[in-house]
Design a protein around this motif. Structure first.
Motif, PDB file in Angstrom:
ATOM      1  N   ARG A  51       2.187   4.025   2.752  1.00 32.93           N
ATOM      2  CA  ARG A  51       2.953   2.805   1.978  1.00 32.93           C
ATOM      3  C   ARG A  51       3.513   3.365   1.040  1.00 32.93           C
ATOM      4  NH1 ARG A  51      -0.429  -2.170   0.251  1.00 32.93           N
ATOM      5  NH2 ARG A  51      -0.945  -0.668  -2.337  1.00 32.93           N
ATOM      6  N   LYS A  52       2.569   4.587   0.148  1.00 30.55           N
ATOM      7  CA  LYS A  52       3.557   4.519  -1.088  1.00 30.55           C
ATOM      8  C   LYS A  52       4.334   5.510  -1.594  1.00 30.55           C
ATOM      9  CE  LYS A  52      -1.353   4.184  -4.238  1.00 30.55           C
ATOM     10  NZ  LYS A  52      -1.958   5.341  -4.727  1.00 30.55           N
ATOM     11  N   GLN A  53       4.525   6.184  -0.281  1.00 31.43           N
ATOM     12  CA  GLN A  53       5.167   7.567   0.233  1.00 31.43           C
ATOM     13  C   GLN A  53       6.860   6.445   1.459  1.00 31.43           C
ATOM     14  OE1 GLN A  53       5.551  10.917   0.146  1.00 31.43           O
ATOM     15  NE2 GLN A  53       3.602  10.721  -1.122  1.00 31.43           N
ATOM     16  N   ALA A  54       6.066   5.406   1.483  1.00 25.97           N
ATOM     17  CA  ALA A  54       7.337   4.088   2.050  1.00 25.97           C
ATOM     18  C   ALA A  54       8.706   3.987   1.138  1.00 25.97           C
ATOM     19  CB  ALA A  54       6.904   4.016   3.340  1.00 25.97           C
ATOM     20  N   GLU A  55       7.346   3.406   0.132  1.00 26.35           N
ATOM     21  CA  GLU A  55       7.830   2.613  -1.050  1.00 26.35           C
ATOM     22  C   GLU A  55       8.446   3.406  -2.295  1.00 26.35           C
ATOM     23  OE1 GLU A  55       4.342   0.430  -3.202  1.00 26.35           O
ATOM     24  OE2 GLU A  55       4.711  -0.763  -1.232  1.00 26.35           O
ATOM     25  N   GLY A  99       6.370   3.827   9.974  1.00 28.41           N
ATOM     26  CA  GLY A  99       5.423   3.741  10.955  1.00 28.41           C
ATOM     27  C   GLY A  99       4.086   4.496  10.909  1.00 28.41           C
ATOM     28  N   ILE A 100       3.993   5.252  10.652  1.00 25.13           N
ATOM     29  CA  ILE A 100       2.666   6.307  10.060  1.00 25.13           C
ATOM     30  C   ILE A 100       1.477   4.908   9.593  1.00 25.13           C
ATOM     31  CG2 ILE A 100       1.402   7.669   8.647  1.00 25.13           C
ATOM     32  CD1 ILE A 100       3.578   9.860   8.768  1.00 25.13           C
ATOM     33  N   ALA A 125       1.628  -2.913   7.014  1.00 30.24           N
ATOM     34  CA  ALA A 125       2.912  -2.344   7.354  1.00 30.24           C
ATOM     35  C   ALA A 125       3.972  -3.581   7.347  1.00 30.24           C
ATOM     36  CB  ALA A 125       3.023  -1.347   8.158  1.00 30.24           C
ATOM     37  N   GLU A 126       3.537  -4.255   8.066  1.00 32.13           N
ATOM     38  CA  GLU A 126       4.431  -5.780   7.978  1.00 32.13           C
ATOM     39  C   GLU A 126       4.248  -6.405   6.912  1.00 32.13           C
ATOM     40  OE1 GLU A 126       2.178  -7.411  11.212  1.00 32.13           O
ATOM     41  OE2 GLU A 126       3.065  -6.687  13.172  1.00 32.13           O
ATOM     42  N   GLU A 127       2.998  -6.886   6.304  1.00 33.24           N
ATOM     43  CA  GLU A 127       3.629  -7.518   4.907  1.00 33.24           C
ATOM     44  C   GLU A 127       4.471  -6.522   4.368  1.00 33.24           C
ATOM     45  OE1 GLU A 127       1.289  -7.882   0.874  1.00 33.24           O
ATOM     46  OE2 GLU A 127      -0.065  -7.678   2.867  1.00 33.24           O
ATOM     47  N   MET A 128       4.674  -4.939   4.414  1.00 36.13           N
ATOM     48  CA  MET A 128       5.287  -4.523   3.641  1.00 36.13           C
ATOM     49  C   MET A 128       7.185  -5.184   3.784  1.00 36.13           C
ATOM     50  SD  MET A 128       5.507  -0.597   2.751  1.00 36.13           S
ATOM     51  CE  MET A 128       5.749  -0.288   4.283  1.00 36.13           C
ATOM     52  N   ARG A 130       7.834  -6.942   5.071  1.00 39.55           N
ATOM     53  CA  ARG A 130       8.809  -8.531   5.078  1.00 39.55           C
ATOM     54  C   ARG A 130       8.830  -8.427   3.762  1.00 39.55           C
ATOM     55  NH1 ARG A 130       4.198 -10.144   7.906  1.00 39.55           N
ATOM     56  NH2 ARG A 130       3.047 -10.449   6.368  1.00 39.55           N
ATOM     57  N   ARG A 131       8.394  -7.713   3.008  1.00 38.32           N
ATOM     58  CA  ARG A 131       8.763  -8.416   1.454  1.00 38.32           C
ATOM     59  C   ARG A 131       9.853  -7.333   1.395  1.00 38.32           C
ATOM     60  NH1 ARG A 131       4.792  -4.688  -2.213  1.00 38.32           N
ATOM     61  NH2 ARG A 131       3.654  -4.385  -0.354  1.00 38.32           N
ATOM     62  N   LYS A 132      10.496  -6.041   1.930  1.00 40.24           N
ATOM     63  CA  LYS A 132      11.833  -5.514   1.944  1.00 40.24           C
ATOM     64  C   LYS A 132      12.666  -6.490   1.941  1.00 40.24           C
ATOM     65  CE  LYS A 132       9.512  -2.230   0.291  1.00 40.24           C
ATOM     66  NZ  LYS A 132       8.904  -2.139  -1.373  1.00 40.24           N
ATOM     67  N   GLN A 133      12.712  -7.148   3.470  1.00 41.34           N
ATOM     68  CA  GLN A 133      12.798  -7.734   4.110  1.00 41.34           C
ATOM     69  C   GLN A 133      14.751  -9.092   2.875  1.00 41.34           C
ATOM     70  OE1 GLN A 133      12.920  -8.086   7.846  1.00 41.34           O
ATOM     71  NE2 GLN A 133      12.377  -6.243   8.242  1.00 41.34           N
ATOM     72  N   ARG A 134      13.315  -9.079   1.915  1.00 44.41           N
ATOM     73  CA  ARG A 134      13.765 -10.680   1.312  1.00 44.41           C
ATOM     74  C   ARG A 134      14.737 -10.083   0.368  1.00 44.41           C
ATOM     75  NH1 ARG A 134       8.029 -12.781  -1.376  1.00 44.41           N
ATOM     76  NH2 ARG A 134       6.296 -12.714   0.961  1.00 44.41           N
TER      77      ARG A 134
END
Length: 103
Positions: free
Chosen positions: A64-68, A84-85, A94-97, A99-103
């Motif tokens: 998650r940190k790498q994705a952010e 994906g990982i 992953a779904e929570e993250m 969702r936060r990015k799509q706001r």
């Protein structure tokens, strides 16, 4: 002495045996989703397993940190890979993250 035949009771006819017998689970408790979502890319699964071997139980958090990091750098392809990982290791995180990015 007279002997009388007493037929053995089956679980379907005995109320006590029915009460004590275990019923089959109607549906498995699985948070992986439907069959279509189980058809994940082999490369992604292999990478997630390697990532888990390297980081242990904190692997999803690290992904998650790498994705952010990739998201804030504007690297969408890398973001999708790390998401994906993360999704392979912890779907809810992953779904929570996402969702936060799509706001």
């Amino acid at each position: 002495m007279t002997l009388h035949f007493a037929a053995a009771r089956s679980a379907t006819r005995s109320p006590i045996a029915r009460a004590l017998s275990r019923r089959a689970v109607a549906r498995a408790a699985n948070d992986n989703g439907d069959a279509a979502s189980l058809q994940a890319d082999d490369k992604l699964i292999h990478a997630a397993l390697r990532h888990f071997a390297e980081h242990g139980l904190g692997a999803a958090r690290e992904a998650r940190k790498q994705a952010e990091k990739s998201f804030f750098e504007g690297d969408r392809q890398s973001y999708d890979w790390w998401l994906g990982i993360c999704r392979t290791l912890d779907r809810r995180m992953a779904e929570e993250m996402d969702r936060r990015k799509q706001r």
